[in-house]
Design a protein around this motif. Structure first.
Motif, PDB file in Angstrom:
ATOM      1  N   THR A   4       2.299 -32.017  19.780  1.00  0.00           N
ATOM      2  CA  THR A   4       2.234 -33.367  19.257  1.00  0.00           C
ATOM      3  C   THR A   4       3.546 -34.051  19.614  1.00  0.00           C
ATOM      4  OG1 THR A   4       0.862 -32.647  17.419  1.00  0.00           O
ATOM      5  CG2 THR A   4       1.938 -34.762  17.195  1.00  0.00           C
ATOM      6  N   VAL A   5       3.455 -35.038  20.495  1.00  0.00           N
ATOM      7  CA  VAL A   5       4.628 -35.772  20.959  1.00  0.00           C
ATOM      8  C   VAL A   5       4.219 -37.233  21.061  1.00  0.00           C
ATOM      9  CG1 VAL A   5       6.329 -36.004  22.815  1.00  0.00           C
ATOM     10  CG2 VAL A   5       5.397 -33.755  22.287  1.00  0.00           C
ATOM     11  N   SER A   6       5.114 -38.111  20.674  1.00  0.00           N
ATOM     12  CA  SER A   6       4.776 -39.536  20.710  1.00  0.00           C
ATOM     13  C   SER A   6       4.623 -40.039  22.147  1.00  0.00           C
ATOM     14  CB  SER A   6       5.834 -40.345  19.969  1.00  0.00           C
ATOM     15  OG  SER A   6       7.092 -40.160  20.574  1.00  0.00           O
ATOM     16  N   ARG A   7       4.083 -41.221  22.275  1.00  0.00           N
ATOM     17  CA  ARG A   7       3.800 -41.818  23.584  1.00  0.00           C
ATOM     18  C   ARG A   7       5.051 -41.944  24.449  1.00  0.00           C
ATOM     19  NH1 ARG A   7      -0.178 -45.424  24.702  1.00  0.00           N
ATOM     20  NH2 ARG A   7       1.405 -46.944  25.273  1.00  0.00           N
ATOM     21  N   LYS A   8       4.828 -41.811  25.761  1.00  0.00           N
ATOM     22  CA  LYS A   8       5.871 -42.040  26.776  1.00  0.00           C
ATOM     23  C   LYS A   8       7.063 -41.090  26.642  1.00  0.00           C
ATOM     24  CE  LYS A   8       3.621 -45.409  28.575  1.00  0.00           C
ATOM     25  NZ  LYS A   8       2.935 -45.190  29.826  1.00  0.00           N
ATOM     26  N   ASN A   9       6.805 -39.821  26.315  1.00  0.00           N
ATOM     27  CA  ASN A   9       7.882 -38.841  26.198  1.00  0.00           C
ATOM     28  C   ASN A   9       7.674 -37.637  27.118  1.00  0.00           C
ATOM     29  OD1 ASN A   9       9.948 -39.656  24.237  1.00  0.00           O
ATOM     30  ND2 ASN A   9       8.193 -39.900  22.894  1.00  0.00           N
ATOM     31  N   ALA A  10       7.063 -37.849  28.277  1.00  0.00           N
ATOM     32  CA  ALA A  10       6.932 -36.856  29.349  1.00  0.00           C
ATOM     33  C   ALA A  10       6.076 -35.648  28.976  1.00  0.00           C
ATOM     34  CB  ALA A  10       8.315 -36.421  29.834  1.00  0.00           C
ATOM     35  N   LYS A  11       5.038 -35.878  28.193  1.00  0.00           N
ATOM     36  CA  LYS A  11       4.133 -34.769  27.854  1.00  0.00           C
ATOM     37  C   LYS A  11       3.465 -34.206  29.108  1.00  0.00           C
ATOM     38  CE  LYS A  11       1.764 -37.271  24.938  1.00  0.00           C
ATOM     39  NZ  LYS A  11       2.544 -38.478  24.748  1.00  0.00           N
ATOM     40  N   THR A  12       3.045 -35.075  30.011  1.00  0.00           N
ATOM     41  CA  THR A  12       2.356 -34.636  31.219  1.00  0.00           C
ATOM     42  C   THR A  12       3.274 -33.770  32.073  1.00  0.00           C
ATOM     43  OG1 THR A  12       1.019 -36.637  31.159  1.00  0.00           O
ATOM     44  CG2 THR A  12       1.087 -35.452  33.246  1.00  0.00           C
ATOM     45  N   THR A  13       4.514 -34.167  32.221  1.00  0.00           N
ATOM     46  CA  THR A  13       5.475 -33.394  32.995  1.00  0.00           C
ATOM     47  C   THR A  13       5.732 -32.041  32.337  1.00  0.00           C
ATOM     48  OG1 THR A  13       6.492 -35.445  33.734  1.00  0.00           O
ATOM     49  CG2 THR A  13       7.791 -33.431  33.992  1.00  0.00           C
ATOM     50  N   ILE A  35      -6.308 -27.097  33.358  1.00  0.00           N
ATOM     51  CA  ILE A  35      -5.750 -28.324  32.792  1.00  0.00           C
ATOM     52  C   ILE A  35      -6.919 -29.178  32.297  1.00  0.00           C
ATOM     53  CG2 ILE A  35      -4.411 -30.414  33.249  1.00  0.00           C
ATOM     54  CD1 ILE A  35      -2.739 -27.896  33.491  1.00  0.00           C
ATOM     55  N   ALA A  36      -6.863 -29.575  31.048  1.00  0.00           N
ATOM     56  CA  ALA A  36      -7.891 -30.450  30.473  1.00  0.00           C
ATOM     57  C   ALA A  36      -7.199 -31.651  29.841  1.00  0.00           C
ATOM     58  CB  ALA A  36      -8.703 -29.698  29.430  1.00  0.00           C
ATOM     59  N   ALA A  37      -7.857 -32.788  29.920  1.00  0.00           N
ATOM     60  CA  ALA A  37      -7.299 -34.013  29.339  1.00  0.00           C
ATOM     61  C   ALA A  37      -8.447 -34.897  28.885  1.00  0.00           C
ATOM     62  CB  ALA A  37      -6.434 -34.731  30.368  1.00  0.00           C
ATOM     63  N   THR A  38      -8.111 -35.968  28.204  1.00  0.00           N
ATOM     64  CA  THR A  38      -9.153 -36.870  27.707  1.00  0.00           C
ATOM     65  C   THR A  38      -9.720 -37.758  28.796  1.00  0.00           C
ATOM     66  OG1 THR A  38      -7.489 -38.493  27.045  1.00  0.00           O
ATOM     67  CG2 THR A  38      -8.211 -36.904  25.376  1.00  0.00           C
ATOM     68  N   SER A  39      -9.027 -37.839  29.941  1.00  0.00           N
ATOM     69  CA  SER A  39      -9.555 -38.647  31.047  1.00  0.00           C
ATOM     70  C   SER A  39      -9.291 -37.935  32.368  1.00  0.00           C
ATOM     71  CB  SER A  39      -8.911 -40.027  31.070  1.00  0.00           C
ATOM     72  OG  SER A  39      -7.564 -39.933  31.492  1.00  0.00           O
ATOM     73  N   LEU A  40     -10.119 -38.222  33.347  1.00  0.00           N
ATOM     74  CA  LEU A  40      -9.941 -37.662  34.678  1.00  0.00           C
ATOM     75  C   LEU A  40      -8.624 -38.135  35.287  1.00  0.00           C
ATOM     76  CD1 LEU A  40     -11.139 -35.934  36.900  1.00  0.00           C
ATOM     77  CD2 LEU A  40     -12.356 -37.945  37.721  1.00  0.00           C
ATOM     78  N   GLU A  41      -8.248 -39.362  35.017  1.00  0.00           N
ATOM     79  CA  GLU A  41      -6.989 -39.906  35.541  1.00  0.00           C
ATOM     80  C   GLU A  41      -5.787 -39.106  35.023  1.00  0.00           C
ATOM     81  OE1 GLU A  41      -4.274 -41.751  37.645  1.00  0.00           O
ATOM     82  OE2 GLU A  41      -6.430 -42.038  37.914  1.00  0.00           O
ATOM     83  N   GLN A  42      -5.802 -38.745  33.759  1.00  0.00           N
ATOM     84  CA  GLN A  42      -4.702 -37.958  33.188  1.00  0.00           C
ATOM     85  C   GLN A  42      -4.645 -36.569  33.824  1.00  0.00           C
ATOM     86  OE1 GLN A  42      -2.514 -39.272  30.907  1.00  0.00           O
ATOM     87  NE2 GLN A  42      -1.304 -37.473  31.322  1.00  0.00           N
ATOM     88  N   THR A  43      -5.788 -35.968  34.056  1.00  0.00           N
ATOM     89  CA  THR A  43      -5.825 -34.659  34.715  1.00  0.00           C
ATOM     90  C   THR A  43      -5.299 -34.783  36.143  1.00  0.00           C
ATOM     91  OG1 THR A  43      -7.766 -34.135  33.386  1.00  0.00           O
ATOM     92  CG2 THR A  43      -7.311 -32.699  35.231  1.00  0.00           C
ATOM     93  N   ARG A  44      -5.702 -35.818  36.845  1.00  0.00           N
ATOM     94  CA  ARG A  44      -5.238 -36.058  38.222  1.00  0.00           C
ATOM     95  C   ARG A  44      -3.717 -36.245  38.243  1.00  0.00           C
ATOM     96  NH1 ARG A  44      -8.163 -40.359  39.342  1.00  0.00           N
ATOM     97  NH2 ARG A  44      -9.938 -39.100  39.943  1.00  0.00           N
ATOM     98  N   GLU A  45      -3.198 -36.985  37.291  1.00  0.00           N
ATOM     99  CA  GLU A  45      -1.754 -37.209  37.228  1.00  0.00           C
ATOM    100  C   GLU A  45      -1.010 -35.886  37.009  1.00  0.00           C
ATOM    101  OE1 GLU A  45       1.467 -39.549  34.435  1.00  0.00           O
ATOM    102  OE2 GLU A  45      -0.569 -40.334  34.549  1.00  0.00           O
ATOM    103  N   THR A  46      -1.535 -35.033  36.144  1.00  0.00           N
ATOM    104  CA  THR A  46      -0.919 -33.732  35.897  1.00  0.00           C
ATOM    105  C   THR A  46      -0.919 -32.901  37.174  1.00  0.00           C
ATOM    106  OG1 THR A  46      -1.696 -33.811  33.611  1.00  0.00           O
ATOM    107  CG2 THR A  46      -0.949 -31.681  34.425  1.00  0.00           C
TER     108      THR A  46
END
Length: 86
Positions: A4-13, A35-46
């Motif tokens: 659990t980390v707030s927005r824009k704090n490099a969770k994906t990295t 890798i699973a995420a709520t959107s395909l775009e988030q998975t692609r970014e990871t």
């Protein structure tokens, strides 16, 4: 793993770095990292961050193979010439 980390704090990295650690350094005999995420775009970014990390670290560049196609994305890890994880 749950974070659990707030927005824009490099969770994906952070997730990308953890995935590479568990793939290459965890001493698991046959690692499988998903890798699973709520959107395909988030998975692609990871995946893109993981690919960039592999390209910028000489050890990972030598031992990892990136497969990026339209329908499938995979990072394979090779140890002594043998594929040991993805």
């Amino acid at each position: 793993c749950y974070m659990t980390v707030s927005r824009k704090n490099a969770k994906t990295t952070c997730v990308a770095a953890l995935a590479l650690y568990h793939l290459t350094a965890d001493k698991e005999p046959n690692p499988r990292i998903y890798i699973a995420a709520t959107s395909l775009e988030q998975t692609r970014e990871t995946f893109e961050i993981i690919a960039n990390m592999c390209a910028s670290v000489p050890f990972l560049d030598r031992n990892c193979v990136i497969r990026d196609s339209k329908n499938s994305k995979e990072v394979s890890y090779y140890r002594n010439g043998q594929k040991v994880g993805y």
